[in-house]
Design a protein around this motif. Structure first.
Motif, PDB file in Angstrom:
ATOM      1  N   SER A 120     100.469  50.155  73.031  1.00  0.00           N
ATOM      2  CA  SER A 120     100.176  49.965  71.601  1.00  0.00           C
ATOM      3  C   SER A 120      98.720  49.594  71.382  1.00  0.00           C
ATOM      4  CB  SER A 120     101.075  48.870  71.015  1.00  0.00           C
ATOM      5  OG  SER A 120     102.432  49.255  71.059  1.00  0.00           O
ATOM      6  N   LYS A 121      98.203  48.733  72.255  1.00  0.00           N
ATOM      7  CA  LYS A 121      96.809  48.317  72.143  1.00  0.00           C
ATOM      8  C   LYS A 121      95.862  49.493  72.346  1.00  0.00           C
ATOM      9  CE  LYS A 121      93.421  45.059  74.034  1.00  0.00           C
ATOM     10  NZ  LYS A 121      93.163  43.989  75.043  1.00  0.00           N
ATOM     11  N   LEU A 122      96.132  50.309  73.346  1.00  0.00           N
ATOM     12  CA  LEU A 122      95.291  51.476  73.613  1.00  0.00           C
ATOM     13  C   LEU A 122      95.336  52.469  72.450  1.00  0.00           C
ATOM     14  CD1 LEU A 122      96.199  51.986  77.356  1.00  0.00           C
ATOM     15  CD2 LEU A 122      93.865  51.697  76.491  1.00  0.00           C
ATOM     16  N   LEU A 123      96.517  52.685  71.894  1.00  0.00           N
ATOM     17  CA  LEU A 123      96.651  53.611  70.772  1.00  0.00           C
ATOM     18  C   LEU A 123      95.894  53.101  69.550  1.00  0.00           C
ATOM     19  CD1 LEU A 123     100.415  54.521  71.204  1.00  0.00           C
ATOM     20  CD2 LEU A 123      98.485  56.105  71.422  1.00  0.00           C
ATOM     21  N   GLU A 124      95.939  51.797  69.334  1.00  0.00           N
ATOM     22  CA  GLU A 124      95.201  51.222  68.203  1.00  0.00           C
ATOM     23  C   GLU A 124      93.701  51.397  68.403  1.00  0.00           C
ATOM     24  OE1 GLU A 124      94.904  47.016  65.693  1.00  0.00           O
ATOM     25  OE2 GLU A 124      96.317  47.240  67.358  1.00  0.00           O
ATOM     26  N   GLU A 125      93.225  51.191  69.637  1.00  0.00           N
ATOM     27  CA  GLU A 125      91.809  51.394  69.928  1.00  0.00           C
ATOM     28  C   GLU A 125      91.395  52.847  69.683  1.00  0.00           C
ATOM     29  OE1 GLU A 125      91.246  50.187  73.939  1.00  0.00           O
ATOM     30  OE2 GLU A 125      91.569  48.047  73.536  1.00  0.00           O
ATOM     31  N   ALA A 126      92.333  53.767  69.883  1.00  0.00           N
ATOM     32  CA  ALA A 126      92.045  55.186  69.691  1.00  0.00           C
ATOM     33  C   ALA A 126      92.246  55.644  68.250  1.00  0.00           C
ATOM     34  CB  ALA A 126      92.926  56.017  70.618  1.00  0.00           C
ATOM     35  N   GLY A 127      92.592  54.695  67.353  1.00  0.00           N
ATOM     36  CA  GLY A 127      92.698  55.034  65.935  1.00  0.00           C
ATOM     37  C   GLY A 127      94.096  55.334  65.449  1.00  0.00           C
ATOM     38  N   TRP A 128      95.127  54.968  66.211  1.00  0.00           N
ATOM     39  CA  TRP A 128      96.510  55.211  65.819  1.00  0.00           C
ATOM     40  C   TRP A 128      97.192  53.885  65.502  1.00  0.00           C
ATOM     41  CZ3 TRP A 128      98.348  60.127  65.224  1.00  0.00           C
ATOM     42  CH2 TRP A 128      97.594  61.165  65.791  1.00  0.00           C
ATOM     43  N   THR A 129      97.797  53.792  64.336  1.00  0.00           N
ATOM     44  CA  THR A 129      98.485  52.576  63.920  1.00  0.00           C
ATOM     45  C   THR A 129      99.867  52.925  63.387  1.00  0.00           C
ATOM     46  OG1 THR A 129      97.463  52.733  61.720  1.00  0.00           O
ATOM     47  CG2 THR A 129      96.360  51.318  63.361  1.00  0.00           C
ATOM     48  N   VAL A 130     100.759  51.931  63.390  1.00  0.00           N
ATOM     49  CA  VAL A 130     102.132  52.137  62.925  1.00  0.00           C
ATOM     50  C   VAL A 130     102.237  51.774  61.451  1.00  0.00           C
ATOM     51  CG1 VAL A 130     104.538  51.439  63.192  1.00  0.00           C
ATOM     52  CG2 VAL A 130     103.078  51.700  65.219  1.00  0.00           C
ATOM     53  N   GLU A 131     102.748  52.706  60.676  1.00  0.00           N
ATOM     54  CA  GLU A 131     103.020  52.493  59.251  1.00  0.00           C
ATOM     55  C   GLU A 131     104.459  52.919  58.976  1.00  0.00           C
ATOM     56  OE1 GLU A 131     101.153  51.102  57.022  1.00  0.00           O
ATOM     57  OE2 GLU A 131      99.298  50.929  58.197  1.00  0.00           O
ATOM     58  N   ASN A 132     105.243  51.966  58.480  1.00  0.00           N
ATOM     59  CA  ASN A 132     106.656  52.240  58.180  1.00  0.00           C
ATOM     60  C   ASN A 132     107.392  52.810  59.388  1.00  0.00           C
ATOM     61  OD1 ASN A 132     106.325  51.473  55.406  1.00  0.00           O
ATOM     62  ND2 ASN A 132     105.445  53.498  54.982  1.00  0.00           N
ATOM     63  N   GLY A 133     107.065  52.262  60.547  1.00  0.00           N
ATOM     64  CA  GLY A 133     107.773  52.642  61.759  1.00  0.00           C
ATOM     65  C   GLY A 133     107.276  53.897  62.443  1.00  0.00           C
ATOM     66  N   ALA A 134     106.267  54.543  61.851  1.00  0.00           N
ATOM     67  CA  ALA A 134     105.759  55.792  62.427  1.00  0.00           C
ATOM     68  C   ALA A 134     104.289  55.629  62.807  1.00  0.00           C
ATOM     69  CB  ALA A 134     105.918  56.937  61.437  1.00  0.00           C
ATOM     70  N   LEU A 135     103.930  56.114  63.981  1.00  0.00           N
ATOM     71  CA  LEU A 135     102.544  56.068  64.431  1.00  0.00           C
ATOM     72  C   LEU A 135     101.757  57.161  63.723  1.00  0.00           C
ATOM     73  CD1 LEU A 135     100.798  54.506  66.561  1.00  0.00           C
ATOM     74  CD2 LEU A 135     101.130  56.491  68.054  1.00  0.00           C
ATOM     75  N   GLN A 136     100.597  56.807  63.172  1.00  0.00           N
ATOM     76  CA  GLN A 136      99.797  57.798  62.464  1.00  0.00           C
ATOM     77  C   GLN A 136      98.315  57.483  62.594  1.00  0.00           C
ATOM     78  OE1 GLN A 136     101.509  57.245  58.516  1.00  0.00           O
ATOM     79  NE2 GLN A 136      99.770  55.974  57.902  1.00  0.00           N
ATOM     80  N   ASN A 137      97.493  58.502  62.336  1.00  0.00           N
ATOM     81  CA  ASN A 137      96.045  58.316  62.413  1.00  0.00           C
ATOM     82  C   ASN A 137      95.489  57.933  61.044  1.00  0.00           C
ATOM     83  OD1 ASN A 137      96.000  60.691  60.930  1.00  0.00           O
ATOM     84  ND2 ASN A 137      95.388  61.980  62.658  1.00  0.00           N
ATOM     85  N   ALA A 138      94.171  57.866  60.957  1.00  0.00           N
ATOM     86  CA  ALA A 138      93.527  57.427  59.715  1.00  0.00           C
ATOM     87  C   ALA A 138      93.805  58.371  58.556  1.00  0.00           C
ATOM     88  CB  ALA A 138      92.024  57.295  59.934  1.00  0.00           C
ATOM     89  N   GLY A 140      96.651  59.686  58.024  1.00  0.00           N
ATOM     90  CA  GLY A 140      98.075  59.591  57.706  1.00  0.00           C
ATOM     91  C   GLY A 140      98.921  60.626  58.420  1.00  0.00           C
ATOM     92  N   GLU A 141      98.331  61.316  59.389  1.00  0.00           N
ATOM     93  CA  GLU A 141      99.074  62.337  60.140  1.00  0.00           C
ATOM     94  C   GLU A 141      99.910  61.671  61.220  1.00  0.00           C
ATOM     95  OE1 GLU A 141      95.712  65.887  59.783  1.00  0.00           O
ATOM     96  OE2 GLU A 141      95.662  64.458  61.465  1.00  0.00           O
ATOM     97  N   PRO A 142     101.189  62.022  61.322  1.00  0.00           N
ATOM     98  CA  PRO A 142     102.057  61.367  62.309  1.00  0.00           C
ATOM     99  C   PRO A 142     101.770  61.844  63.723  1.00  0.00           C
ATOM    100  CG  PRO A 142     103.240  63.139  61.211  1.00  0.00           C
ATOM    101  CD  PRO A 142     101.907  63.026  60.510  1.00  0.00           C
TER     102      PRO A 142
END
Length: 309
Positions: A120-138, A140-142
């Motif tokens: 999760s930490k690595l994905l966040e560093e790469a610009g991916w965050t969880v919104e409403n249970g789904a991982l998405q980029n800046a 809003g693409e899942p």
């Protein structure tokens, strides 16, 4: 076998493990960042998969030339001539190539909490965050992708299915798609996949085929074996040096350096391999105490090193 007429024996060998596992298609934007590939490697719970499918018996592949004199040692820094060969590419090297790299291991539990947190930490560093249970980029693409596998590859399908469940914990929507061999051939030839099962057997005498496997031409030219879309000037220079090496020590150093570039590229999530040959032979046969480095290599004539009492 109960009559004692057949002997069963397990013989260790030192053949390179080669690489087998799930390969990322780095041509795809979602897999272009090494941190994403590392995160998804953390999410692959090898210990659980191996225990579920294989009883936890076969070892994991640790590098492309692992289990041999040509391979890097897990966790060990590059030294001597190997470090010298990698030095000109230091700025382009991914973490672990010079200082040492070890594949992430889990505690074997289904939750795999420690590794999921690291992922999760690595994905966040790469610009991916969880919104409403789904991982998405800046944008809003899942984060969603397909794992392509041929029909009938049951162990690989089962491993991928366990992996898909683990990825849900990261908010990733992954799915397994099975196709017949003709479709699989067409799609992999044209690099029409996100992730797929990948096998490359390697020997103690690698040669020109390494360019076909890892050369930059395969990034765009269809039909190469560079399924991951690897584009590494370091790898190409090391292959060239390997092919022109003047002595065995120089050859070995180039191959280990190449192994480090490949392994730390995080292009493949490695699975298991066999580091032994399992044989059954007639009771009257014997083999020398000192065995060939390759052990019992499939396709060799048994009478090359077996004899009768």
């Amino acid at each position: 076998m109960t009559e004692g007429k057949v002997i069963k024996e397990v013989i260790p060998h030192k053949r390179p493990s080669g690489i087998e596992g799930f390969v990322f298609n780095a041509r795809k934007p979602m897999f272009a960042d090494w941190r994403v590939r590392e995160a998804l490697t953390y999410a692959f719970n090898f210990e659980l998969v191996n225990k579920t499918l294989n009883g936890g018996i076969p070892p994991r592949i640790t590098s492309y030339f692992g289990n041999s004199t040509l391979g890097m040692q897990a966790g060990a820094p590059a030294q001597g001539r190997v470090a010298e060969l990698l030095a000109p590419f230091k700025d382009a090297m991914l973490p672990g190539a010079l200082e040492g790299y070890t594949l992430p291991a889990s505690d074997g539990s289904e939750a795999n909490r420690k590794n999921i947190r690291a992922a999760s930490k690595l994905l966040e560093e790469a610009g991916w965050t969880v919104e409403n249970g789904a991982l998405q980029n800046a944008k809003g693409e899942p984060f969603a992708f397909e794992i392509l596998i041929t029909n009938g590859a049951d162990d690989i399908i089962n491993a991928a299915t366990i992996y898909v469940e683990a990825l849900k914990r990261l908010g990733i929507d992954a799915r397994v798609t099975t196709v017949d061999s003709a479709q699989y051939k067409e799609r992999t030839t044209n690099y029409d996949f996100d992730m797929t099962h990948y096998v490359r057997s390697l020997s103690l005498s690698p040669g020109n085929e390494q360019t076909l496997y890892w050369g930059a031409a395969g990034v765009t030219e269809p039909g190469s074996r560079n399924w991951m879309g690897m584009n590494s000037p370091a790898a190409e220079a090391l292959i060239a040096g390997m092919l022109s090496a003047a002595n065995p020590d120089e050859f070995d150093a180039h191959v280990e350096a190449l192994d480090r570039v490949l392994t730390t590229g995080r292009y493949v999530i490695p699975i298991w391999y066999s580091d032994v040959s399992r044989l059954a032979y007639a009771k009257g046969l014997r083999h020398p105490e000192r065995l060939p480095l390759y052990g019992d290599w499939p396709g060799w004539q048994p009478d090359v090193w077996w004899y009768q009492e």
